[in-house]
Design a protein around this motif. Structure first.
Motif, PDB file in Angstrom:
ATOM      1  N   CYS A  19     -15.418  38.412   7.794  1.00 59.27           N
ATOM      2  CA  CYS A  19     -15.390  37.044   7.269  1.00 59.27           C
ATOM      3  C   CYS A  19     -14.113  36.304   7.636  1.00 59.27           C
ATOM      4  O   CYS A  19     -14.143  35.109   7.919  1.00 59.27           O
ATOM      5  N   GLY A  20     -13.000  36.984   7.593  1.00 58.66           N
ATOM      6  CA  GLY A  20     -11.734  36.326   7.856  1.00 58.66           C
ATOM      7  C   GLY A  20     -11.393  36.210   9.320  1.00 58.66           C
ATOM      8  O   GLY A  20     -10.695  35.292   9.734  1.00 58.66           O
ATOM      9  N   GLY A  21     -11.876  37.114  10.123  1.00 57.76           N
ATOM     10  CA  GLY A  21     -11.520  37.110  11.538  1.00 57.76           C
ATOM     11  C   GLY A  21     -12.666  36.718  12.438  1.00 57.76           C
ATOM     12  O   GLY A  21     -12.602  35.700  13.131  1.00 57.76           O
ATOM     13  N   LEU A  22     -13.720  37.516  12.432  1.00 56.09           N
ATOM     14  CA  LEU A  22     -14.829  37.302  13.355  1.00 56.09           C
ATOM     15  C   LEU A  22     -15.546  35.976  13.086  1.00 56.09           C
ATOM     16  O   LEU A  22     -15.775  35.195  14.009  1.00 56.09           O
ATOM     17  N   TYR A  23     -15.875  35.712  11.828  1.00 61.73           N
ATOM     18  CA  TYR A  23     -16.599  34.482  11.501  1.00 61.73           C
ATOM     19  C   TYR A  23     -15.780  33.249  11.868  1.00 61.73           C
ATOM     20  O   TYR A  23     -16.296  32.315  12.486  1.00 61.73           O
ATOM     21  N   THR A  24     -14.519  33.209  11.506  1.00 60.95           N
ATOM     22  CA  THR A  24     -13.704  32.025  11.798  1.00 60.95           C
ATOM     23  C   THR A  24     -13.510  31.847  13.301  1.00 60.95           C
ATOM     24  O   THR A  24     -13.475  30.720  13.790  1.00 60.95           O
ATOM     25  N   THR A  25     -13.393  32.942  14.032  1.00 62.28           N
ATOM     26  CA  THR A  25     -13.252  32.845  15.487  1.00 62.28           C
ATOM     27  C   THR A  25     -14.513  32.273  16.109  1.00 62.28           C
ATOM     28  O   THR A  25     -14.451  31.365  16.946  1.00 62.28           O
ATOM     29  N   VAL A  26     -15.669  32.790  15.699  1.00 58.66           N
ATOM     30  CA  VAL A  26     -16.945  32.300  16.233  1.00 58.66           C
ATOM     31  C   VAL A  26     -17.143  30.826  15.853  1.00 58.66           C
ATOM     32  O   VAL A  26     -17.537  30.007  16.688  1.00 58.66           O
ATOM     33  N   ALA A  27     -16.859  30.460  14.602  1.00 58.67           N
ATOM     34  CA  ALA A  27     -17.030  29.072  14.167  1.00 58.67           C
ATOM     35  C   ALA A  27     -16.091  28.132  14.926  1.00 58.67           C
ATOM     36  O   ALA A  27     -16.482  27.032  15.319  1.00 58.67           O
ATOM     37  N   THR A  28     -14.863  28.561  15.138  1.00 56.48           N
ATOM     38  CA  THR A  28     -13.902  27.740  15.881  1.00 56.48           C
ATOM     39  C   THR A  28     -14.342  27.557  17.328  1.00 56.48           C
ATOM     40  O   THR A  28     -14.307  26.450  17.866  1.00 56.48           O
ATOM     41  N   LEU A  29     -14.755  28.632  17.973  1.00 56.10           N
ATOM     42  CA  LEU A  29     -15.203  28.543  19.358  1.00 56.10           C
ATOM     43  C   LEU A  29     -16.473  27.703  19.479  1.00 56.10           C
ATOM     44  O   LEU A  29     -16.618  26.928  20.432  1.00 56.10           O
ATOM     45  N   ALA A  30     -17.371  27.828  18.510  1.00 60.75           N
ATOM     46  CA  ALA A  30     -18.582  27.005  18.522  1.00 60.75           C
ATOM     47  C   ALA A  30     -18.224  25.534  18.350  1.00 60.75           C
ATOM     48  O   ALA A  30     -18.780  24.661  19.029  1.00 60.75           O
ATOM     49  N   GLY A  31     -17.284  25.237  17.457  1.00 60.71           N
ATOM     50  CA  GLY A  31     -16.838  23.861  17.267  1.00 60.71           C
ATOM     51  C   GLY A  31     -16.212  23.299  18.520  1.00 60.71           C
ATOM     52  O   GLY A  31     -16.459  22.149  18.895  1.00 60.71           O
ATOM     53  N   LEU A  32     -15.401  24.101  19.195  1.00 63.56           N
ATOM     54  CA  LEU A  32     -14.785  23.659  20.446  1.00 63.56           C
ATOM     55  C   LEU A  32     -15.834  23.408  21.528  1.00 63.56           C
ATOM     56  O   LEU A  32     -15.695  22.504  22.345  1.00 63.56           O
ATOM     57  N   GLY A  33     -16.881  24.211  21.508  1.00 64.76           N
ATOM     58  CA  GLY A  33     -17.932  24.047  22.512  1.00 64.76           C
ATOM     59  C   GLY A  33     -18.822  22.851  22.248  1.00 64.76           C
ATOM     60  O   GLY A  33     -19.192  22.125  23.164  1.00 64.76           O
ATOM     61  N   VAL A  34     -19.158  22.608  20.985  1.00 62.57           N
ATOM     62  CA  VAL A  34     -20.086  21.536  20.636  1.00 62.57           C
ATOM     63  C   VAL A  34     -19.364  20.197  20.449  1.00 62.57           C
ATOM     64  O   VAL A  34     -19.842  19.153  20.873  1.00 62.57           O
ATOM     65  N   PHE A  35     -18.215  20.209  19.778  1.00 67.43           N
ATOM     66  CA  PHE A  35     -17.441  18.994  19.495  1.00 67.43           C
ATOM     67  C   PHE A  35     -15.996  19.181  19.943  1.00 67.43           C
ATOM     68  O   PHE A  35     -15.078  19.254  19.129  1.00 67.43           O
ATOM     69  N   PRO A  36     -15.748  19.274  21.246  1.00 62.41           N
ATOM     70  CA  PRO A  36     -14.399  19.607  21.712  1.00 62.41           C
ATOM     71  C   PRO A  36     -13.326  18.591  21.315  1.00 62.41           C
ATOM     72  O   PRO A  36     -12.227  18.975  20.923  1.00 62.41           O
ATOM     73  N   ALA A  39     -12.709  18.841  17.464  1.00 61.36           N
ATOM     74  CA  ALA A  39     -12.095  20.124  17.107  1.00 61.36           C
ATOM     75  C   ALA A  39     -10.611  20.153  17.461  1.00 61.36           C
ATOM     76  O   ALA A  39      -9.834  20.884  16.853  1.00 61.36           O
ATOM     77  N   ARG A  40     -10.218  19.351  18.409  1.00 67.17           N
ATOM     78  CA  ARG A  40      -8.804  19.279  18.802  1.00 67.17           C
ATOM     79  C   ARG A  40      -8.077  18.136  18.089  1.00 67.17           C
ATOM     80  O   ARG A  40      -6.962  17.797  18.428  1.00 67.17           O
ATOM     81  N   GLY A  41      -8.725  17.507  17.108  1.00 61.58           N
ATOM     82  CA  GLY A  41      -8.082  16.482  16.306  1.00 61.58           C
ATOM     83  C   GLY A  41      -8.267  15.063  16.782  1.00 61.58           C
ATOM     84  O   GLY A  41      -7.681  14.145  16.224  1.00 61.58           O
ATOM     85  N   SER A  42      -9.074  14.836  17.813  1.00 62.92           N
ATOM     86  CA  SER A  42      -9.304  13.492  18.352  1.00 62.92           C
ATOM     87  C   SER A  42      -7.993  12.760  18.621  1.00 62.92           C
ATOM     88  O   SER A  42      -7.815  11.594  18.255  1.00 62.92           O
ATOM     89  N   LEU A  43      -7.075  13.464  19.253  1.00 66.39           N
ATOM     90  CA  LEU A  43      -5.743  12.923  19.514  1.00 66.39           C
ATOM     91  C   LEU A  43      -5.748  11.998  20.720  1.00 66.39           C
ATOM     92  O   LEU A  43      -6.456  12.236  21.694  1.00 66.39           O
ATOM     93  N   ILE A  44      -4.931  10.954  20.650  1.00 63.01           N
ATOM     94  CA  ILE A  44      -4.796  10.003  21.748  1.00 63.01           C
ATOM     95  C   ILE A  44      -3.375  10.097  22.288  1.00 63.01           C
ATOM     96  O   ILE A  44      -2.402   9.968  21.540  1.00 63.01           O
ATOM     97  N   TYR A  45      -3.276  10.346  23.595  1.00 59.95           N
ATOM     98  CA  TYR A  45      -1.985  10.400  24.284  1.00 59.95           C
ATOM     99  C   TYR A  45      -1.900   9.237  25.261  1.00 59.95           C
ATOM    100  O   TYR A  45      -2.872   8.899  25.919  1.00 59.95           O
ATOM    101  N   GLN A  46      -0.733   8.623  25.343  1.00 60.49           N
ATOM    102  CA  GLN A  46      -0.441   7.626  26.369  1.00 60.49           C
ATOM    103  C   GLN A  46       0.900   7.987  26.976  1.00 60.49           C
ATOM    104  O   GLN A  46       1.879   8.181  26.238  1.00 60.49           O
ATOM    105  N   ASP A  47       0.928   8.088  28.285  1.00 64.85           N
ATOM    106  CA  ASP A  47       2.160   8.455  28.992  1.00 64.85           C
ATOM    107  C   ASP A  47       2.751   9.757  28.430  1.00 64.85           C
ATOM    108  O   ASP A  47       3.956   9.852  28.173  1.00 64.85           O
TER     109      ASP A  47
END
Length: 186
Positions: A19-36, A39-47
């Protein structure tokens, strides 16, 4: 008793790993794959400089920028939350009255013409959007301060207006950060 303790420890350790390791890793990777982006915070960079996140309001001030909704947590994402004041609370009414007068003076409009999102705080305190009406209210002030035609700013507002999700969920909204960055890039 030692055998029972060993079984309990193995069960607890297995649960922790699953629950603490495998599940969170799979959920994080799935989030990165589906909503990249999200999942990275929708950050905006300029220069190569972080300008903000499209998910978190920024406290813009001054006449040359669109202003966000008021925040009961000073737009701090670490302190999210509303004021928890009931509509009948005299303190909330005083805050709304003060905000109304401030917006009325800044924008040069009657109190009755102020969109409610310019005087009401969101439940999170960091809502990054304003209504189309709130954006339209601010166009004349920004046009004067920047020396631009109101039509040009209105076109930018239209470009940065998101429609309701799936065509029916929510209302049209304008992301204040992306709109202000677009203004600066003109």
């Amino acid at each position: 008793m030692s055998g029972e303790f060993k079984k309990s420890a193995i069960f607890a350790l297995s649960g922790l790993i699953l629950c603490g390791g495998l599940y969170t890793t799979v959920a994080t990777l799935a989030g990165l794959g589906v909503f990249p982006e999200q999942a990275r915070g929708s950050l905006i960079y300029q220069d190569n400089e972080l300008r903000g996140s499209t998910l978190i309001a920024q406290p813009f001030t001054g006449d040359t920028y669109f202003h966000s909704r008021p925040s009961s947590v000073a737009h701090l994402p670490t302190d999210t939350g509303g004021s928890n004041l009931a509509p009948s609370n005299p303190e909330l009414r005083a805050i709304a009255r003060q905000l109304s007068q401030s917006v009325s003076a800044r924008e040069g409009v009657a109190l009755a013409d102020i969109p409610v999102d310019m005087i009401s705080m969101s439940g999170s305190g960091v809502d990054p959007h304003i209504s189309e009406q709130a954006a339209a209210l601010q166009i004349p002030r920004i046009a004067r301060a920047r020396g631009l035609a109101q039509e040009n700013i209105a076109a930018l507002v239209a470009q940065h207006t998101a429609t309701p999700s799936f065509g029916v969920l929510g209302q049209s909204r304008v992301n204040v950060l992306t709109l202000n960055l677009a203004l600066d890039n003109q």
